[in-house]
Every structure is written in C-alpha cells, then in structure tokens.
Design an enzyme around this catalytic site. Structure first.
Site, PDB file in Angstrom:
ATOM      1  N   LYS A 183     -23.357  14.661  27.654  1.00 34.76           N
ATOM      2  CA  LYS A 183     -22.076  14.943  26.587  1.00 34.76           C
ATOM      3  C   LYS A 183     -23.236  15.424  25.029  1.00 34.76           C
ATOM      4  CE  LYS A 183     -17.396  14.101  27.808  1.00 34.76           C
ATOM      5  NZ  LYS A 183     -16.497  14.924  26.698  1.00 34.76           N
ATOM      6  N   ASP A 185      -0.065   2.372   7.956  1.00 34.78           N
ATOM      7  CA  ASP A 185      -0.248   1.717   9.996  1.00 34.78           C
ATOM      8  C   ASP A 185       0.903   1.844  10.724  1.00 34.78           C
ATOM      9  OD1 ASP A 185      -2.486   0.925   8.027  1.00 34.78           O
ATOM     10  OD2 ASP A 185      -1.205  -0.879   7.508  1.00 34.78           O
ATOM     11  N   ARG A 219     -25.115  13.546  18.259  1.00 32.43           N
ATOM     12  CA  ARG A 219     -24.941  12.475  17.942  1.00 32.43           C
ATOM     13  C   ARG A 219     -23.892  11.332  18.266  1.00 32.43           C
ATOM     14  NH1 ARG A 219     -26.194  14.086  11.909  1.00 32.43           N
ATOM     15  NH2 ARG A 219     -28.474  13.426  11.832  1.00 32.43           N
ATOM     16  N   GLY A 260       0.910  -1.043  -0.053  1.00 30.17           N
ATOM     17  CA  GLY A 260      -0.226   0.056  -0.105  1.00 30.17           C
ATOM     18  C   GLY A 260       0.829   1.121   0.293  1.00 30.17           C
TER      19      GLY A 260
END
Ligand code: F6P
Length: 320
Positions: free
Chosen positions: A215, A128, A163, A12
């Site tokens: 929250k 990564d 949300r 990658g």
C-alpha cells in the site's frame, strides 16, 4: 390544551439544532401555541433568559450550523434547588412545557423537570450518535460528511508521501463516527471503544499493509479518548515503513451547514415533539427507528442497551 411552550438546546451543539428549533416553533405557532426560546440551555432557564419566538425569528436558520439559542452544560441542574428556580422562571411566564434538544445528559434534566410538573420532550441533538434509543441523532450525518471530506483530502497527501494518516474523530465514548467514516472513506484500520486498541497489533497490521500488500498509504481512523495520536504517529514512523502523521479533526466536526438528511430528521422530530406536548404527554424522547419517528419514555431510553455494531465492523473488515 397546552398554550405556551419553551424550546432550548443543551450540551455540545450539533448541526441541525436550528432546523429543530424552527420546526418546533413553526409547528407550534401553526397550532395556536406560543413559543419561547430559552437561551444557553438550562442556564438560561434558571436565569430567566427567555424570549418569545416568532415565525420570522426562526426564518433563514434551517441551513445554519450551531444553535441560535446558544448552548451550555450545567451539571448543577441535577440539584433540586437549581431546578426549582428554573420552574419558577417558567411558571412566571406561563410556560407549561419544554422541548429539550440535546444529548442524554440533557434528557436527565428533561425527565427531572417533567417529574416537577413541566412536561418535557427530548430531541436527540448531538453529533456523537450515542443516544441508544434512536438509530440516528441530529447532527451525526453532517459531522460524518465533514469527516469524510477531510479524510478524502488526507488520503491524497498520504498517498503522495507514503504516509500513514492517523485521524482522530469525535464521538465521546461512541465509535459510530469512526466506524461509519472508516467505511465511507475506505480506511485501512478503524479503532473504537468497541474494537479496543492493541498498539502492537495495529503496528503489525501496518507493516503488513506496507511490506506485503504494498500500500502507498494507510488511513487509520480512531475515536477520541483512546490514545495520544501524536505519540502513536511517532511509533508508526519508528516501527513501520510508513511515516506517521496524526490529525485531530476537533471542533470543525461540530460546525457547518446541516446536510439535507439532518434538516429533515430535525424537522420530523420537532413536529413529533410538539404533537406529544399537545396531547399533554411529557417525559418522552423522540427517536427514529427503521425510518419511523417514534417516542420512547426517557426513563427507558437512559438504560437501554446499545445495539451491537458487530455487523458494520464485520463489513468494514471485509472491505479492507
Ligand atoms: O458531545 C459532543 C462532543 O463534541 C463530543 O464528541 C466531544 O467529546 C465533546 O462534545 C467535546 O466537548 P467540548 O465542546 O466541551 O470540548
């Protein structure tokens, strides 16, 4: 002394690979060594897609994401017949040594080639941060920056709508991008292969964040390959006071201009790789440890145990 070397990028892509190609090319040319770009990773080596690189051909690339050499994954490279074809292509052009920029899969190929008489040095190019012998890989800092920018934006809209944003980040099986970004963004929950994933526990923590801690939003950063985040978001909506929304950041994390830190890391590592090849050394990979550029035998690097992420996980928990 070595007269001709090759350089390739494999696996990658990662921001900073171009800075590494530039460093290898310019340091080598400035030391009187000719440099050849091997295109599309080991595939191009096998097929002979190999061209000379000049100082000019690696100009104006230090700030570019991706890799000018192209990259590929070639699982067949583990077959000795395939590697023999690659060695023939290199020998035909008088290329005696190669710098391989990629992840640990690419390191295996580099080690096998070294054992066949082509000295190879591995450079850790992957977002990564999953190469255990190095504190940081080339591309990690840029991907982390991209993730942090995205999560900062998600927090704004999550807050407006009460949300819970579930953000899936890359990392293959390594949780570093999730943990580092969770700390940098002030996320409420981080889930990685190290933390494990107990769905009911996470839902309970979200209920607590909503009902007790009051929250207005919750950010959950989760490593890829752990769960289906869209399904999980539905469960958040059904079982907590937040409405759940999942965002998979995907390949956007692999692109973009490398950060200064990645450019400098790539340049330092590229220099070290050429210096080793000039000394006739192969089968090593380059690492940064406590800000020192060092080399480690690939054989050792591939079996090294991973450093515990517990201290950073504990820090994360203490910041929530
Ligand atoms: O190794 C880099 C990486 O981006 C991982 O984080 C991810 O799991 C994988 O590559 C994705 O691979 P591909 O680009 O082949 O989909």
């Amino acid at each position: 002394m070595v007269k001709r070397i090759g350089v390739l990028t494999s696996g990658g892509d990662a921001p900073g690979m171009n800075a590494a190609i530039r460093a290898v090319t310019r340091v080598a040319l400035n030391s009187g060594i000719e440099v050849f770009g091997i295109y599309d990773g080991y595939k191009g080596m096998v097929e002979g897609y190999i061209e000379p690189l000049t100082k000019a051909s690696v100009g104006e690339i230090i700030d570019r994401g991706g890799t000018i050499l192209g990259s590929a994954r070639l699982p067949e490279f583990k077959d000795v017949e395939v590697r023999s074809k690659a060695v023939t292509q290199l020998k035909k052009r008088g290329i005696e040594a190669v710098v391989v920029i990629g992840g640990d899969g690419s390191y295996r190929g580099a080690l096998a080639l070294t054992e066949m008489g082509i000295n190879c040095i591995g450079l850790p190019g992957t977002i990564d941060n999953d190469i255990v012998c190095t504190d940081y890989t080339i591309g990690f800092d840029t991907a982390l920056t991209t993730i942090v920018e995205a999560i900062d934006k998600l927090r704004d809209t999550s807050n407006s709508h009460h949300r819970c944003s579930i953000v899936e980040v890359m990392g293959n099986r390594c949780g570093d991008l999730a943990l580092w970004s969770g700390i940098a963004c002030g996320a409420e929950i981080v889930i990685t292969s190290d933390t494990g994933f107990e769905e009911s526990e996470v839902l309970e923590r979200l209920r607590d964040l909503d009902l007790i801690k009051k929250k207005r939003h919750a950010i959950v950063v989760i490593s890829e390959k752990i769960t289906d985040v869209h399904q999980f978001a539905k469960k958040v909506s059904l079982n907590t006071g937040f409405s759940g929304r999942a965002t998979i950041l995907g390949h956007v994390q692999r692109g973009g201009a490398p950060t200064p830190s990645d450019r400098i890391l790539a340049s330092r590592m590229g220099e070290k790789a050429v210096d080793l090849l000039m000394q006739g050394i192969g089968g090593q990979c380059i690492s940064i440890r406590e800000n020192q550029i060092v080399s480690v035998p690939i054989q050792e690097a591939l079996v090294m145990p991973r450093t515990s992420r517990k201290p950073l996980q504990n820090l994360f928990e203490r910041l929530v």
